[in-house]
Motif scaffolding. Structure first.
Motif, PDB file in Angstrom:
ATOM      1  N   ALA A   1      -6.987  -4.042  -4.305  1.00 45.23           N
ATOM      2  CA  ALA A   1      -6.892  -4.205  -5.755  1.00 45.23           C
ATOM      3  C   ALA A   1      -7.573  -5.486  -6.233  1.00 45.23           C
ATOM      4  N   GLY A   2      -8.025  -6.321  -5.294  1.00 46.38           N
ATOM      5  CA  GLY A   2      -8.682  -7.570  -5.657  1.00 46.38           C
ATOM      6  C   GLY A   2      -7.726  -8.624  -6.190  1.00 46.38           C
ATOM      7  N   VAL A   3      -6.462  -8.541  -5.802  1.00 42.65           N
ATOM      8  CA  VAL A   3      -5.460  -9.496  -6.256  1.00 42.65           C
ATOM      9  C   VAL A   3      -5.578 -10.785  -5.446  1.00 42.65           C
ATOM     10  N   ALA A   4      -5.729 -11.893  -6.138  1.00 40.88           N
ATOM     11  CA  ALA A   4      -5.795 -13.201  -5.481  1.00 40.88           C
ATOM     12  C   ALA A   4      -4.425 -13.866  -5.574  1.00 40.88           C
ATOM     13  N   THR A   5      -4.037 -14.521  -4.501  1.00 42.17           N
ATOM     14  CA  THR A   5      -2.767 -15.238  -4.492  1.00 42.17           C
ATOM     15  C   THR A   5      -3.039 -16.735  -4.656  1.00 42.17           C
ATOM     16  N   PRO A   6      -2.064 -17.483  -5.168  1.00 39.94           N
ATOM     17  CA  PRO A   6      -2.286 -18.921  -5.372  1.00 39.94           C
ATOM     18  C   PRO A   6      -2.515 -19.669  -4.056  1.00 39.94           C
ATOM     19  N   ARG A   7      -1.923 -19.191  -2.981  1.00 45.13           N
ATOM     20  CA  ARG A   7      -2.092 -19.781  -1.653  1.00 45.13           C
ATOM     21  C   ARG A   7      -2.525 -18.671  -0.708  1.00 45.13           C
ATOM     22  N   PRO A   8      -3.288 -18.994   0.332  1.00 47.69           N
ATOM     23  CA  PRO A   8      -3.770 -17.938   1.233  1.00 47.69           C
ATOM     24  C   PRO A   8      -2.636 -17.264   2.011  1.00 47.69           C
ATOM     25  N   MET A   9      -2.710 -15.952   2.043  1.00 43.59           N
ATOM     26  CA  MET A   9      -1.791 -15.182   2.869  1.00 43.59           C
ATOM     27  C   MET A   9      -2.365 -15.168   4.291  1.00 43.59           C
ATOM     28  N   THR A  10      -1.619 -14.637   5.246  1.00 42.11           N
ATOM     29  CA  THR A  10      -2.035 -14.675   6.649  1.00 42.11           C
ATOM     30  C   THR A  10      -3.416 -14.082   6.870  1.00 42.11           C
ATOM     31  N   HIS A  11      -3.696 -12.926   6.299  1.00 50.77           N
ATOM     32  CA  HIS A  11      -4.998 -12.287   6.513  1.00 50.77           C
ATOM     33  C   HIS A  11      -6.119 -13.037   5.795  1.00 50.77           C
ATOM     34  N   ASP A  12      -5.787 -13.690   4.671  1.00 50.92           N
ATOM     35  CA  ASP A  12      -6.768 -14.552   4.004  1.00 50.92           C
ATOM     36  C   ASP A  12      -7.094 -15.743   4.892  1.00 50.92           C
ATOM     37  N   LEU A  13      -6.065 -16.296   5.515  1.00 48.43           N
ATOM     38  CA  LEU A  13      -6.257 -17.433   6.414  1.00 48.43           C
ATOM     39  C   LEU A  13      -7.155 -17.044   7.589  1.00 48.43           C
ATOM     40  N   LEU A  14      -6.925 -15.873   8.166  1.00 50.39           N
ATOM     41  CA  LEU A  14      -7.771 -15.416   9.270  1.00 50.39           C
ATOM     42  C   LEU A  14      -9.229 -15.266   8.819  1.00 50.39           C
ATOM     43  N   ARG A  15      -9.426 -14.679   7.651  1.00 50.16           N
ATOM     44  CA  ARG A  15     -10.776 -14.540   7.099  1.00 50.16           C
ATOM     45  C   ARG A  15     -11.423 -15.905   6.911  1.00 50.16           C
ATOM     46  N   ASP A  16     -10.678 -16.839   6.318  1.00 45.26           N
ATOM     47  CA  ASP A  16     -11.207 -18.170   6.063  1.00 45.26           C
ATOM     48  C   ASP A  16     -11.484 -18.931   7.355  1.00 45.26           C
TER      49      ASP A  16
ATOM     50  N   ALA B   1      -5.315  22.137  -2.296  1.00 42.02           N
ATOM     51  CA  ALA B   1      -4.077  21.390  -2.517  1.00 42.02           C
ATOM     52  C   ALA B   1      -4.147  20.024  -1.845  1.00 42.02           C
ATOM     53  N   GLN B   2      -4.688  20.001  -0.637  1.00 44.10           N
ATOM     54  CA  GLN B   2      -4.799  18.723   0.071  1.00 44.10           C
ATOM     55  C   GLN B   2      -5.815  17.812  -0.618  1.00 44.10           C
ATOM     56  N   GLN B   3      -6.915  18.382  -1.113  1.00 46.32           N
ATOM     57  CA  GLN B   3      -7.904  17.567  -1.811  1.00 46.32           C
ATOM     58  C   GLN B   3      -7.305  16.979  -3.086  1.00 46.32           C
ATOM     59  N   ARG B   4      -6.479  17.754  -3.775  1.00 47.11           N
ATOM     60  CA  ARG B   4      -5.794  17.238  -4.959  1.00 47.11           C
ATOM     61  C   ARG B   4      -4.863  16.088  -4.584  1.00 47.11           C
ATOM     62  N   GLU B   5      -4.190  16.237  -3.441  1.00 45.42           N
ATOM     63  CA  GLU B   5      -3.301  15.181  -2.970  1.00 45.42           C
ATOM     64  C   GLU B   5      -4.083  13.888  -2.704  1.00 45.42           C
ATOM     65  N   VAL B   6      -5.265  14.007  -2.106  1.00 45.18           N
ATOM     66  CA  VAL B   6      -6.107  12.831  -1.860  1.00 45.18           C
ATOM     67  C   VAL B   6      -6.506  12.198  -3.188  1.00 45.18           C
ATOM     68  N   GLU B   7      -6.860  13.016  -4.168  1.00 46.09           N
ATOM     69  CA  GLU B   7      -7.223  12.480  -5.485  1.00 46.09           C
ATOM     70  C   GLU B   7      -6.031  11.798  -6.153  1.00 46.09           C
ATOM     71  N   LYS B   8      -4.832  12.401  -6.037  1.00 50.42           N
ATOM     72  CA  LYS B   8      -3.632  11.774  -6.590  1.00 50.42           C
ATOM     73  C   LYS B   8      -3.372  10.447  -5.879  1.00 50.42           C
ATOM     74  N   PHE B   9      -3.622  10.427  -4.573  1.00 51.57           N
ATOM     75  CA  PHE B   9      -3.425   9.200  -3.807  1.00 51.57           C
ATOM     76  C   PHE B   9      -4.394   8.113  -4.263  1.00 51.57           C
ATOM     77  N   ARG B  10      -5.645   8.487  -4.494  1.00 56.90           N
ATOM     78  CA  ARG B  10      -6.622   7.508  -4.983  1.00 56.90           C
ATOM     79  C   ARG B  10      -6.219   6.995  -6.360  1.00 56.90           C
ATOM     80  N   ASP B  11      -5.697   7.880  -7.209  1.00 54.63           N
ATOM     81  CA  ASP B  11      -5.207   7.459  -8.518  1.00 54.63           C
ATOM     82  C   ASP B  11      -4.023   6.512  -8.352  1.00 54.63           C
ATOM     83  N   PHE B  12      -3.139   6.832  -7.400  1.00 59.20           N
ATOM     84  CA  PHE B  12      -2.006   5.964  -7.092  1.00 59.20           C
ATOM     85  C   PHE B  12      -2.498   4.577  -6.707  1.00 59.20           C
ATOM     86  N   LEU B  13      -3.543   4.518  -5.875  1.00 62.60           N
ATOM     87  CA  LEU B  13      -4.085   3.232  -5.429  1.00 62.60           C
ATOM     88  C   LEU B  13      -4.606   2.411  -6.599  1.00 62.60           C
ATOM     89  N   ASP B  14      -5.159   3.089  -7.583  1.00 62.22           N
ATOM     90  CA  ASP B  14      -5.678   2.384  -8.749  1.00 62.22           C
ATOM     91  C   ASP B  14      -4.566   1.722  -9.565  1.00 62.22           C
TER      92      ASP B  14
END
Length: 166
Positions: A48-63, A133-146
């Motif tokens: 989602a591109g959410v930035a945190t005020p301090r680095p989280m563990t995976h941000d720290l690994l990336r950095d 039906a499964q393709q619709r579920e994937v689309e609903k899931f992508r909408d959920f992610l948004d």
């Protein structure tokens, strides 16, 4: 190894398990991996591109990788043994590091690195995504992610996850 798309995370309504879905588009198979709430939040936040005020563990690994001049070339989901997914981080200096699948995926999402999955793992754990039906579920899931918020995946303090399939 086959490239997979990280569709995102989802909480299963029937048993409250949280899964990350990897999609092998060429085989039309989705590989669900059960993960913990913290890892789910880390993946969802990065997607989602959410930035945190301090680095989280995976941000720290990336950095840390950036600070030492090493890149994450790719993440490989290499095996499924006893219901546990095994992953490796493939670094630009040739080093391969053992990792939990959820941590590897969270780091890959943060670095924009590709995720690959063993064809054997896709064959063993993949679920077909071919009918309408499964393709619709994937689309609903992508909408959920948004529309998902990291707070949707909070777990009680001290709870860990073993990266097991559903």
């Amino acid at each position: 190894m086959v490239p997979v798309e990280v569709l995102g995370v989802r909480q299963q309504q029937n048993d409250q398990e949280i899964v990350v879905l990897l999609l092998d588009t060429s085989a039309e198979l989705a590989v669900p991996i059960v993960i913990g709430a913290r890892e789910a939040s880390a993946i969802a936040m990065a997607q989602a591109g959410v930035a945190t005020p301090r680095p989280m563990t995976h941000d720290l690994l990336r950095d840390l990788l950036t600070a030492v001049g090493v890149e994450l070339d790719q993440v490989e989901i290499v095996a499924l043994d006893g219901g546990i997914f095994f992953a490796e981080l493939v670094l630009s200096n040739g080093t391969r590091l053992d990792s939990r699948a959820s941590d590897a995926i969270a780091l890959a999402v943060r670095t924009g690195s590709p995720v690959l999955c063993s064809a054997e793992v896709v064959a063993a754990a993949g679920v077909e995504v071919v009918d309408l039906a499964q393709q619709r579920e994937v689309e609903k899931f992508r909408d959920f992610l948004d529309h998902v918020n990291p707070e949707d995946f909070t777990a009680p303090e001290g709870e860990e996850s073993p990266d097991t399939p559903p």
